[in-house]
Design a protein around this motif. Sequence first.
Motif, PDB file in Angstrom:
ATOM      1  N   ALA A  76     -19.659  27.835 -27.730  1.00  0.00           N
ATOM      2  CA  ALA A  76     -19.985  28.275 -26.488  1.00  0.00           C
ATOM      3  C   ALA A  76     -20.893  27.038 -25.777  1.00  0.00           C
ATOM      4  O   ALA A  76     -20.417  26.622 -24.151  1.00  0.00           O
ATOM      5  CB  ALA A  76     -21.553  28.975 -26.593  1.00  0.00           C
ATOM      6  N   SER A  77     -21.163  25.557 -26.273  1.00  0.00           N
ATOM      7  CA  SER A  77     -20.995  24.632 -25.093  1.00  0.00           C
ATOM      8  C   SER A  77     -20.233  24.342 -24.876  1.00  0.00           C
ATOM      9  O   SER A  77     -19.931  23.290 -23.760  1.00  0.00           O
ATOM     10  CB  SER A  77     -22.257  24.049 -26.199  1.00  0.00           C
ATOM     11  OG  SER A  77     -21.415  23.388 -27.498  1.00  0.00           O
ATOM     12  N   ALA A  78     -19.210  24.076 -25.985  1.00  0.00           N
ATOM     13  CA  ALA A  78     -17.560  23.640 -25.486  1.00  0.00           C
ATOM     14  C   ALA A  78     -17.174  24.400 -24.425  1.00  0.00           C
ATOM     15  O   ALA A  78     -16.907  23.443 -24.044  1.00  0.00           O
ATOM     16  CB  ALA A  78     -17.175  23.352 -26.989  1.00  0.00           C
ATOM     17  N   SER A  79     -17.001  25.933 -24.629  1.00  0.00           N
ATOM     18  CA  SER A  79     -16.127  26.086 -23.540  1.00  0.00           C
ATOM     19  C   SER A  79     -16.845  25.955 -21.819  1.00  0.00           C
ATOM     20  O   SER A  79     -16.393  26.359 -21.094  1.00  0.00           O
ATOM     21  CB  SER A  79     -16.764  27.774 -23.389  1.00  0.00           C
ATOM     22  OG  SER A  79     -17.746  28.536 -23.581  1.00  0.00           O
ATOM     23  N   HIS A  80     -19.130  25.474 -21.959  1.00  0.00           N
ATOM     24  CA  HIS A  80     -19.096  25.740 -20.616  1.00  0.00           C
ATOM     25  C   HIS A  80     -18.922  24.058 -20.466  1.00  0.00           C
ATOM     26  O   HIS A  80     -18.910  23.595 -18.870  1.00  0.00           O
ATOM     27  CB  HIS A  80     -20.281  25.464 -20.922  1.00  0.00           C
ATOM     28  CG  HIS A  80     -21.332  27.185 -21.051  1.00  0.00           C
ATOM     29  ND1 HIS A  80     -20.927  28.020 -20.348  1.00  0.00           N
ATOM     30  CD2 HIS A  80     -21.778  28.017 -22.441  1.00  0.00           C
ATOM     31  CE1 HIS A  80     -21.043  28.967 -20.601  1.00  0.00           C
ATOM     32  NE2 HIS A  80     -22.013  29.283 -22.169  1.00  0.00           N
ATOM     33  N   LEU A 137       6.415  25.354 -26.071  1.00  0.00           N
ATOM     34  CA  LEU A 137       4.906  25.666 -26.832  1.00  0.00           C
ATOM     35  C   LEU A 137       3.645  26.085 -26.251  1.00  0.00           C
ATOM     36  O   LEU A 137       3.138  27.169 -26.272  1.00  0.00           O
ATOM     37  CB  LEU A 137       4.593  24.381 -27.631  1.00  0.00           C
ATOM     38  CG  LEU A 137       6.090  23.804 -28.275  1.00  0.00           C
ATOM     39  CD1 LEU A 137       5.373  22.764 -29.032  1.00  0.00           C
ATOM     40  CD2 LEU A 137       5.675  24.358 -29.880  1.00  0.00           C
ATOM     41  N   ALA A 138       3.294  26.050 -24.725  1.00  0.00           N
ATOM     42  CA  ALA A 138       2.431  26.137 -24.388  1.00  0.00           C
ATOM     43  C   ALA A 138       2.540  27.900 -23.908  1.00  0.00           C
ATOM     44  O   ALA A 138       1.610  29.148 -24.417  1.00  0.00           O
ATOM     45  CB  ALA A 138       1.772  25.212 -23.044  1.00  0.00           C
ATOM     46  N   LYS A 139       3.561  28.258 -23.636  1.00  0.00           N
ATOM     47  CA  LYS A 139       3.838  29.481 -23.565  1.00  0.00           C
ATOM     48  C   LYS A 139       3.787  30.631 -24.737  1.00  0.00           C
ATOM     49  O   LYS A 139       3.685  31.680 -24.683  1.00  0.00           O
ATOM     50  CB  LYS A 139       4.907  30.172 -22.475  1.00  0.00           C
ATOM     51  CG  LYS A 139       5.178  29.194 -21.167  1.00  0.00           C
ATOM     52  CD  LYS A 139       6.452  29.563 -20.267  1.00  0.00           C
ATOM     53  CE  LYS A 139       6.577  29.163 -18.567  1.00  0.00           C
ATOM     54  NZ  LYS A 139       7.592  29.430 -18.437  1.00  0.00           N
ATOM     55  N   GLU A 140       3.671  30.243 -25.994  1.00  0.00           N
ATOM     56  CA  GLU A 140       3.715  30.788 -26.658  1.00  0.00           C
ATOM     57  C   GLU A 140       1.949  30.467 -27.171  1.00  0.00           C
ATOM     58  O   GLU A 140       1.774  31.736 -28.226  1.00  0.00           O
ATOM     59  CB  GLU A 140       3.962  30.223 -27.933  1.00  0.00           C
ATOM     60  CG  GLU A 140       5.713  30.891 -27.770  1.00  0.00           C
ATOM     61  CD  GLU A 140       5.846  32.045 -28.024  1.00  0.00           C
ATOM     62  OE1 GLU A 140       5.738  32.024 -28.848  1.00  0.00           O
ATOM     63  OE2 GLU A 140       6.590  32.660 -26.835  1.00  0.00           O
ATOM     64  N   PHE A 141       1.162  29.311 -27.043  1.00  0.00           N
ATOM     65  CA  PHE A 141      -0.199  29.036 -27.290  1.00  0.00           C
ATOM     66  C   PHE A 141      -1.360  29.984 -26.674  1.00  0.00           C
ATOM     67  O   PHE A 141      -1.907  31.067 -27.138  1.00  0.00           O
ATOM     68  CB  PHE A 141      -0.788  27.970 -27.649  1.00  0.00           C
ATOM     69  CG  PHE A 141      -1.473  27.776 -28.222  1.00  0.00           C
ATOM     70  CD1 PHE A 141      -1.407  27.524 -29.160  1.00  0.00           C
ATOM     71  CD2 PHE A 141      -2.792  27.533 -27.001  1.00  0.00           C
ATOM     72  CE1 PHE A 141      -2.851  27.356 -29.976  1.00  0.00           C
ATOM     73  CE2 PHE A 141      -3.518  26.742 -27.468  1.00  0.00           C
ATOM     74  CZ  PHE A 141      -3.830  26.648 -29.548  1.00  0.00           C
ATOM     75  N   LEU A 142      -0.762  29.509 -25.307  1.00  0.00           N
ATOM     76  CA  LEU A 142      -1.854  30.542 -24.436  1.00  0.00           C
ATOM     77  C   LEU A 142      -1.696  31.925 -23.626  1.00  0.00           C
ATOM     78  O   LEU A 142      -0.790  32.368 -23.991  1.00  0.00           O
ATOM     79  CB  LEU A 142      -1.474  29.113 -23.148  1.00  0.00           C
ATOM     80  CG  LEU A 142      -1.981  27.874 -23.341  1.00  0.00           C
ATOM     81  CD1 LEU A 142      -2.115  27.079 -22.012  1.00  0.00           C
ATOM     82  CD2 LEU A 142      -3.490  27.407 -23.783  1.00  0.00           C
ATOM     83  N   PRO A 143      -3.112  31.740 -23.554  1.00  0.00           N
ATOM     84  CA  PRO A 143      -2.726  33.602 -22.554  1.00  0.00           C
ATOM     85  C   PRO A 143      -1.712  33.561 -21.442  1.00  0.00           C
ATOM     86  O   PRO A 143      -1.178  32.574 -21.069  1.00  0.00           O
ATOM     87  CB  PRO A 143      -4.410  33.926 -22.714  1.00  0.00           C
ATOM     88  CG  PRO A 143      -5.168  32.987 -22.541  1.00  0.00           C
ATOM     89  CD  PRO A 143      -4.090  31.895 -22.856  1.00  0.00           C
ATOM     90  N   GLY A 171      -7.760  24.552 -28.229  1.00  0.00           N
ATOM     91  CA  GLY A 171      -8.209  25.746 -29.235  1.00  0.00           C
ATOM     92  C   GLY A 171      -7.800  26.803 -30.052  1.00  0.00           C
ATOM     93  O   GLY A 171      -8.017  27.466 -29.975  1.00  0.00           O
ATOM     94  N   ARG A 172      -6.713  25.934 -31.223  1.00  0.00           N
ATOM     95  CA  ARG A 172      -6.444  27.173 -32.000  1.00  0.00           C
ATOM     96  C   ARG A 172      -6.032  26.685 -33.276  1.00  0.00           C
ATOM     97  O   ARG A 172      -5.872  25.616 -33.087  1.00  0.00           O
ATOM     98  CB  ARG A 172      -4.931  27.128 -31.367  1.00  0.00           C
ATOM     99  CG  ARG A 172      -4.740  28.829 -31.972  1.00  0.00           C
ATOM    100  CD  ARG A 172      -3.295  29.161 -32.569  1.00  0.00           C
ATOM    101  NE  ARG A 172      -3.035  30.039 -31.502  1.00  0.00           N
ATOM    102  CZ  ARG A 172      -1.980  30.312 -31.060  1.00  0.00           C
ATOM    103  NH1 ARG A 172      -0.167  29.996 -31.532  1.00  0.00           N
ATOM    104  NH2 ARG A 172      -1.966  31.939 -30.753  1.00  0.00           N
TER     105      ARG A 172
END
Length: 159
Positions: free
Chosen positions: A14-18, A43-49, A158-159
């Motif tokens: 939670a603190s990292a996301s803020h 790669l990012a297109k596979e990894f990120l939403p 973050g994966r």
Amino acid sequence: MSGGPDDERAEADASASHARPKISSVLFLCGMNSIRSPMAEALAKEFLPSTVYIASAGVRLGQRDPFVDTVLAERGLSLGERQPQRYEDMEDGYFDLIVTMAPEAHHVALDATGTSSVEVEFWPMPDPSVVTGSREQILDAYRDVLRRIEARIAGRFGR
């Protein structure tokens, strides 16, 4: 009752996301948009939403590199019909995050963004096109860069 490892992990997450604003668009920028930045885009297109807009460009116009297609295909990824493009020719020039992968690209991004609120990160990556040797040795250099980019994307997002 709280205080267990799961609670601590949730608090840290939670603190990292803020700490970092949510990213809705990312540009990967390198020298000629032939090797490193298109790999990162794929790669990012596979990894990120799918809600995150992802693009890549170069500071100079390059030619599509067949070794990139080969190592991406080994991972089940493809650039499709996409061709290299120059940063200055892009229609949409605003991104939340610009990731530069070569010193030349980093300087261009910093100059172009000036005082705007765009975050610019430098992820230096080796240029596999300078490697000589057998086809397999050259492909290994491209695979190494692909792995390095994948590790940076995973670490950053973050994966």
